[in-house]
Every structure is written in structure tokens, then in C-alpha cells.
Design a protein around this motif. Structure first.
Motif, PDB file in Angstrom:
ATOM      1  N   ASP A 178       0.805  -1.233   0.000  1.00 30.21           N
ATOM      2  CA  ASP A 178       0.000   0.000   0.000  1.00 30.21           C
ATOM      3  C   ASP A 178       0.834   1.279   0.000  1.00 30.21           C
ATOM      4  OD1 ASP A 178      -2.401  -1.521   0.161  1.00 30.21           O
ATOM      5  OD2 ASP A 178      -2.119  -1.714   2.330  1.00 30.21           O
ATOM      6  N   GLN A 179       2.111   1.198  -0.292  1.00 32.91           N
ATOM      7  CA  GLN A 179       2.960   2.385  -0.308  1.00 32.91           C
ATOM      8  C   GLN A 179       2.895   3.062  -1.682  1.00 32.91           C
ATOM      9  OE1 GLN A 179       7.252   1.793   0.094  1.00 32.91           O
ATOM     10  NE2 GLN A 179       7.337   3.467   1.560  1.00 32.91           N
ATOM     11  N   THR A 180       2.690   4.377  -1.679  1.00 35.04           N
ATOM     12  CA  THR A 180       2.653   5.138  -2.920  1.00 35.04           C
ATOM     13  C   THR A 180       3.960   5.919  -3.081  1.00 35.04           C
ATOM     14  OG1 THR A 180       1.743   7.143  -1.916  1.00 35.04           O
ATOM     15  CG2 THR A 180       0.165   5.439  -2.614  1.00 35.04           C
ATOM     16  N   PRO A 181       4.280   6.337  -4.298  1.00 33.65           N
ATOM     17  CA  PRO A 181       5.485   7.159  -4.488  1.00 33.65           C
ATOM     18  C   PRO A 181       5.486   8.422  -3.636  1.00 33.65           C
ATOM     19  CG  PRO A 181       4.747   6.300  -6.596  1.00 33.65           C
ATOM     20  CD  PRO A 181       3.698   5.938  -5.591  1.00 33.65           C
ATOM     21  N   GLN A 182       4.324   9.079  -3.471  1.00 28.59           N
ATOM     22  CA  GLN A 182       4.257  10.299  -2.666  1.00 28.59           C
ATOM     23  C   GLN A 182       4.551   9.997  -1.203  1.00 28.59           C
ATOM     24  OE1 GLN A 182       4.104  13.436  -3.586  1.00 28.59           O
ATOM     25  NE2 GLN A 182       4.254  14.066  -1.429  1.00 28.59           N
ATOM     26  N   MET A 183       3.978   8.903  -0.691  1.00 30.97           N
ATOM     27  CA  MET A 183       4.240   8.502   0.698  1.00 30.97           C
ATOM     28  C   MET A 183       5.723   8.225   0.900  1.00 30.97           C
ATOM     29  SD  MET A 183       0.997   5.933   1.126  1.00 30.97           S
ATOM     30  CE  MET A 183       1.668   5.110   2.566  1.00 30.97           C
ATOM     31  N   TRP A 184       6.313   7.530  -0.036  1.00 31.09           N
ATOM     32  CA  TRP A 184       7.726   7.183   0.075  1.00 31.09           C
ATOM     33  C   TRP A 184       8.612   8.424  -0.037  1.00 31.09           C
ATOM     34  CZ3 TRP A 184      11.384   4.824   2.117  1.00 31.09           C
ATOM     35  CH2 TRP A 184      12.619   4.568   1.512  1.00 31.09           C
ATOM     36  N   ALA A 185       8.260   9.337  -0.909  1.00 34.77           N
ATOM     37  CA  ALA A 185       9.043  10.568  -1.066  1.00 34.77           C
ATOM     38  C   ALA A 185       9.075  11.352   0.245  1.00 34.77           C
ATOM     39  CB  ALA A 185       8.470  11.425  -2.191  1.00 34.77           C
ATOM     40  N   GLU A 186       7.934  11.461   0.907  1.00 36.39           N
ATOM     41  CA  GLU A 186       7.876  12.195   2.169  1.00 36.39           C
ATOM     42  C   GLU A 186       8.682  11.488   3.255  1.00 36.39           C
ATOM     43  OE1 GLU A 186       3.736  12.628   3.000  1.00 36.39           O
ATOM     44  OE2 GLU A 186       3.365  13.976   1.300  1.00 36.39           O
ATOM     45  N   GLU A 187       8.557  10.170   3.315  1.00 37.63           N
ATOM     46  CA  GLU A 187       9.307   9.401   4.309  1.00 37.63           C
ATOM     47  C   GLU A 187      10.807   9.506   4.062  1.00 37.63           C
ATOM     48  OE1 GLU A 187       9.361   4.862   6.207  1.00 37.63           O
ATOM     49  OE2 GLU A 187       8.155   5.298   4.425  1.00 37.63           O
ATOM     50  N   LEU A 188      11.187   9.454   2.795  1.00 38.87           N
ATOM     51  CA  LEU A 188      12.597   9.505   2.438  1.00 38.87           C
ATOM     52  C   LEU A 188      13.204  10.874   2.746  1.00 38.87           C
ATOM     53  CD1 LEU A 188      14.925   7.902   1.312  1.00 38.87           C
ATOM     54  CD2 LEU A 188      14.096   8.375  -0.997  1.00 38.87           C
ATOM     55  N   LYS A 189      12.460  11.927   2.491  1.00 35.45           N
ATOM     56  CA  LYS A 189      12.960  13.271   2.829  1.00 35.45           C
ATOM     57  C   LYS A 189      13.183  13.401   4.338  1.00 35.45           C
ATOM     58  CE  LYS A 189      10.807  15.606  -1.106  1.00 35.45           C
ATOM     59  NZ  LYS A 189       9.701  16.497  -1.549  1.00 35.45           N
ATOM     60  N   ARG A 190      12.277  12.826   5.096  1.00 36.12           N
ATOM     61  CA  ARG A 190      12.453  12.847   6.552  1.00 36.12           C
ATOM     62  C   ARG A 190      13.697  12.056   6.958  1.00 36.12           C
ATOM     63  NH1 ARG A 190       8.226  10.628  11.179  1.00 36.12           N
ATOM     64  NH2 ARG A 190       9.171  11.713  12.946  1.00 36.12           N
ATOM     65  N   ALA A 191      13.892  10.909   6.320  1.00 34.80           N
ATOM     66  CA  ALA A 191      15.064  10.084   6.626  1.00 34.80           C
ATOM     67  C   ALA A 191      16.357  10.832   6.314  1.00 34.80           C
ATOM     68  CB  ALA A 191      15.007   8.777   5.840  1.00 34.80           C
ATOM     69  N   ILE A 192      16.397  11.501   5.164  1.00 33.99           N
ATOM     70  CA  ILE A 192      17.606  12.236   4.775  1.00 33.99           C
ATOM     71  C   ILE A 192      17.903  13.347   5.772  1.00 33.99           C
ATOM     72  CG2 ILE A 192      18.562  13.774   3.006  1.00 33.99           C
ATOM     73  CD1 ILE A 192      17.137  11.990   0.919  1.00 33.99           C
ATOM     74  N   SER A 193      16.864  13.953   6.319  1.00 31.15           N
ATOM     75  CA  SER A 193      17.076  15.015   7.312  1.00 31.15           C
ATOM     76  C   SER A 193      17.696  14.467   8.592  1.00 31.15           C
ATOM     77  CB  SER A 193      15.747  15.710   7.631  1.00 31.15           C
ATOM     78  OG  SER A 193      14.903  14.894   8.423  1.00 31.15           O
ATOM     79  N   GLU A 194      17.541  13.159   8.840  1.00 34.06           N
ATOM     80  CA  GLU A 194      18.099  12.525  10.033  1.00 34.06           C
ATOM     81  C   GLU A 194      19.449  11.863   9.764  1.00 34.06           C
ATOM     82  OE1 GLU A 194      16.871  12.564  13.058  1.00 34.06           O
ATOM     83  OE2 GLU A 194      14.868  13.375  12.731  1.00 34.06           O
ATOM     84  N   ALA A 195      19.750  11.631   8.493  1.00 30.29           N
ATOM     85  CA  ALA A 195      20.949  10.862   8.138  1.00 30.29           C
ATOM     86  C   ALA A 195      22.129  11.806   7.949  1.00 30.29           C
ATOM     87  CB  ALA A 195      20.696  10.074   6.853  1.00 30.29           C
ATOM     88  N   ALA A 196      23.214  11.518   8.651  1.00 26.36           N
ATOM     89  CA  ALA A 196      24.399  12.360   8.507  1.00 26.36           C
ATOM     90  C   ALA A 196      25.079  12.141   7.174  1.00 26.36           C
ATOM     91  CB  ALA A 196      25.376  12.076   9.642  1.00 26.36           C
ATOM     92  N   GLU A 197      25.209  10.877   6.762  1.00 24.72           N
ATOM     93  CA  GLU A 197      26.070  10.618   5.610  1.00 24.72           C
ATOM     94  C   GLU A 197      25.678   9.407   4.787  1.00 24.72           C
ATOM     95  OE1 GLU A 197      29.975   9.949   7.289  1.00 24.72           O
ATOM     96  OE2 GLU A 197      29.513   7.839   7.657  1.00 24.72           O
ATOM     97  N   HIS A 198      24.819   8.506   5.297  1.00 25.82           N
ATOM     98  CA  HIS A 198      24.642   7.226   4.613  1.00 25.82           C
ATOM     99  C   HIS A 198      23.260   6.658   4.887  1.00 25.82           C
ATOM    100  CE1 HIS A 198      25.291   2.988   3.537  1.00 25.82           C
ATOM    101  NE2 HIS A 198      26.428   3.330   2.974  1.00 25.82           N
TER     102      HIS A 198
END
Length: 392
Positions: A178-198
Motif C-alpha cells: 500500500d505504499q505510494t510514491p508520494q508517501m515514500w518521497a515524504e518518508e525519504l525526505k524525513r530520513a535524509i534530514s536525520e541521516a548524517a552521511e549514509h
């Protein structure tokens, strides 16, 4: 107690890694086909630590003089180990091999609050990089994936990792039900904001002999179709590129210079020792490349090591064709690609120029100004077919 590995100067030769497998988990995730085991009785960590040390000594005796550039404690759930157990393992590595002055020492961890409190202890033991199995940033998905932590606990663990280590990474699984590209894009942006380098970003795959396989076969677990999976992959590349974490491997993204050095050992076809239940290794000795695999069952591995000094059940000498195929399969996962000259040296034959020309025309591969051959972004979703075509 501060732990120190015996260190030498930075190596000028090829990288050499040591992989140590801790096979135990608190529970078995329904998508996981790794060699992981749940034990309800306490684990005798001292006994396992002695066995790890003995197998390390045996492996070092076989492999000969090497300088260790990276150590990876994987699993299972290595963060279930006490810091003193981790320290004992690192002591054993430092006692049997020279260790590079800038060695990368990674430990995989699950982001439960109990394990997160151990991070300071792992840092003191010698770990300088942690990889967190976050897997998702919403509670409903975490429940579906069988994870024992919440999204809040995961982010709290990331924050603790940020305070404890200069280098840290975390994993996410996408192409979830049930994951959509928009849902994943938002989750991924949040992850990148938490990820220092990898970040390690894996598409959910349905593996045999897992609960998800049975549910999927019965129609009770629906995963994205091919078109949606491709859209999710494209979103992954776009968002990570924009966020400064481009892909350096098909599922791994990092800021420049922050790549996982241990995993590069695998993908570049270099040597590594595999220690522990189910661990694999690639070692050069007796003028041959050896593909080595250990007994998977933890207690059976333990008895083998105590009886004979190692848990090896498979030790195959790879011929030139097998080495070349493995080099191709692993190397083309990397954005940097491969040197076709090394393939020719390993296999005794060059890659077929006609096949290369066709794949270039189709936009699946490219050859840079230095002659390196690499898979394009368009080719990565069909990587297996590209590798099979080139190796034929």
C-alpha cells in the motif's frame, strides 16, 4: 574500559575486511531469510567470544599476513551483545592481524531503547560506525514488518547514534504494501534530514521459507507491481540525489567519501574473512581464491570450533571463470562500475565488444573516459539481465 586495536600504518595494498556474524535476534522478522535465530534461554556470550577468538586465529593462520581495513559486526542482532563481548572480538582481531590506523568498525543495531543505551559502551569497545535497522518511519509499516520498535524509538536511537558516533547509517525498506510514491518521497525526505552521511534503501523482496512468502502466495500480502516498484525506485534516486546522498551502489546512498568501506570490499572483489555461524569469506592462499562458508546453526558451529578451531563446512577454490563472473556480478552493482581489464585478467578473455555495443545502444551501460564500464540509472532496475548478457 577503553579498547584499542593494534594498529599499523595505512595500507597501500588492497583492502581486507573481517566480517563477524552474531546469529541471534529477539524475534524473527517475517520478511527475513538471513541466518538469524531466536533463543529464549540466555546466550553464553563468554563461550561464544572464546569461539570467535579461536576461529579468528585459525583464519589468520590460513590467510597469512594481512592488514585489516574494515570490520563489520553483522547478524542477527549484534547489538544484543554486551560491549565487553564486542571488545573481546576486536581484541582477538587485533591480536592476529595488523589493523589499519583508520580502520572502519561497524556494528549493526536495532533501535530499541534498551540496545541504544549500549552505544557508549560499543564506542568505548572500539566501534566507530553504527548501522541501524530502522526499516520504516511509520508505526503501521513497522508492525507489518514485524519490527519491535516504534518510529519514535527509531528516531530516538538515531539521535543517540549521532551523539555516540561520528559515522552512522540506517536502513529503510520500501515497496511495502500500500505504499505510494508520494508517501515514500515524504518518508525519504524525513530520513535524509536525520541521516548524517549514509542510507541503505532496499526494495522489499519476498523470499522463500519466510512467513511473507506464504502470505504472498495466498494473496494475503500484496506488494507493488513492476510499474509501481519502478516508480518507487525512480523516486528513491531523485530524492537522494537532491538530498546530497546519491547512490554509490544499487541500494546504498552516501555523501561523497562516506561510503561503507567494508561493503566496498565485497563489491570490489577484494578479500575478507568470515567469522561466526553462517559467515562467508573470500580468501587468497595456496595460489587460489577460496570461497568459504561456515556452519549456519549456532550451537553446531560452536561445537565445531571448540573441536577443530573453525566452523568451516564449505571451502571451494574458484576457477578463473567463477572469479570473473563474481567480479562482474558484484562490481556492476557499484556506480563506479568495473575495469574491463581486470575482468580479462581474471577470466582470460575480454568482454564481448558486440554485447557491450548493444547494451550501450539500449542505454543500459556506459563506458567512461577511463574505459570503466558501468550500469546506467536506466539499467540498474534490470541489473541481473545486464550481468547475464555480459557474462554469456
Amino acid at each position: 574500559m577503553e579498547h584499542e586495536l593494534r594498529k599499523a600504518g595505512t595500507s597501500t595494498g588492497e583492502a581486507f575486511g573481517v566480517y563477524v556474524h552474531w546469529p541471534f535476534c529477539l524475534s524473527k522478522c517475517p520478511y527475513c531469510d538471513f541466518n538469524s535465530h531466536v533463543r529464549h534461554a540466555p546466550i553464553d556470550e563468554d563461550r561464544f567470544a572464546r569461539a570467535f577468538a579461536r576461529e579468528i586465529a585459525t583464519s589468520a593462520a590460513r590467510a597469512g599476513d594481512r592488514e585489516v581495513s574494515s570490520i563489520f559486526l553483522g547478524g542477527g542482532t549484534p547489538s544484543l551483545m554486551q560491549p565487553k563481548t564486542v571488545g573481546a572480538i576486536l581484541d582477538a582481531i587485533g591480536s592476529n592481524w595488523r589493523v589499519a590506523s583508520e580502520v572502519e568498525v561497524t556494528l549493526e543495531a536495532n533501535p530499541t531503547s534498551v540496545e541504544a543505551t549500549r552505544f557508549a559502551g560499543y564506542r568505548a569497545a572500539g566501534v566507530n560506525r553504527v548501522s541501524l535497522g530502522v526499516q520504516a518511519l511509520d508505526d503501521a509499516s513497522l508492525k507489518t514488518l514485524g519490527r519491535l520498535h516504534t518510529a519514535r524509538e527509531a528516531l530516538d536511537a538515531v539521535a543517540i547514534a549521532r551523539r555516540s558516533f561520528e559515522r552512522y547509517s540506517f536502513d529503510l525498506i520500501y515497496a511495502r504494501p500500500d505504499q505510494t510514491p508520494q508517501m515514500w518521497a515524504e518518508e525519504l525526505k524525513r530520513a535524509i534530514s536525520e541521516a548524517a552521511e549514509h542510507l541503505s534503501l532496499y526494495q522489499l523482496t519476498i523470499e522463500e521459507d519466510t512467513p511473507f512468502f506464504g502470505l504472498h502466495a495466498a494473496g494475503k500480502l500484496k506488494t507493488p507491481d513492476e510499474a509501481l516498484a519502478r516508480a518507487l525506485y525512480d523516486v528513491t534516486q531523485e530524492i537522494c540525489e537532491e538530498g546530497g546522498l546519491p547512490a554509490y551502489e544499487i541500494s546504498n546512498h552516501a555523501r561523497r567519501g562516506a561510503e561503507c568501506r567494508h561493503n566496498l570490499v565485497y563489491w570490489r572483489g577484494q578479500e575478507y574473512a568470515g567469522i561466526g555461524p553462517g559467515a562467508h569469506g573470500r580468501l587468497d592462499f595456496d595460489r587460489a581464491r577460496h570461497a568459504i562458508a561456515n556452519e549456519k546453526r549456532p550451537e553446531a558451529w560452536l561445537m565445531r570450533v571448540e573441536a577443530s578451531g573453525h566452523g568451516v563446512v564449505t571451502d571451494d577454490c574458484l576457477n578463473s571463470e567463477q572469479r570473473a563472473d563474481e567480479f562482474l556480478l558484484m562490481g556492476l552493482r557499484l556506480a563506479e562500475g568495473i575495469d574491463p581489464g581486470r575482468y580479462a585478467d581474471l577470466s582470460g578473455r575480454s568482454l564481448d565488444p558486440d554485447r557491450i555495443a548493444i547494451l550501450r545502444q539500449e542505454g543500459a551501460i556506459e563506458v567512461d573516459g577511463n574505459g570503466r564500464l558501468r550500469v546506467t540509472q536506466a539499467g540498474f532496475p534490470v541489473l541481473d539481465a545486464v550481468v547475464a548478457d555480459l557474462a554469456a
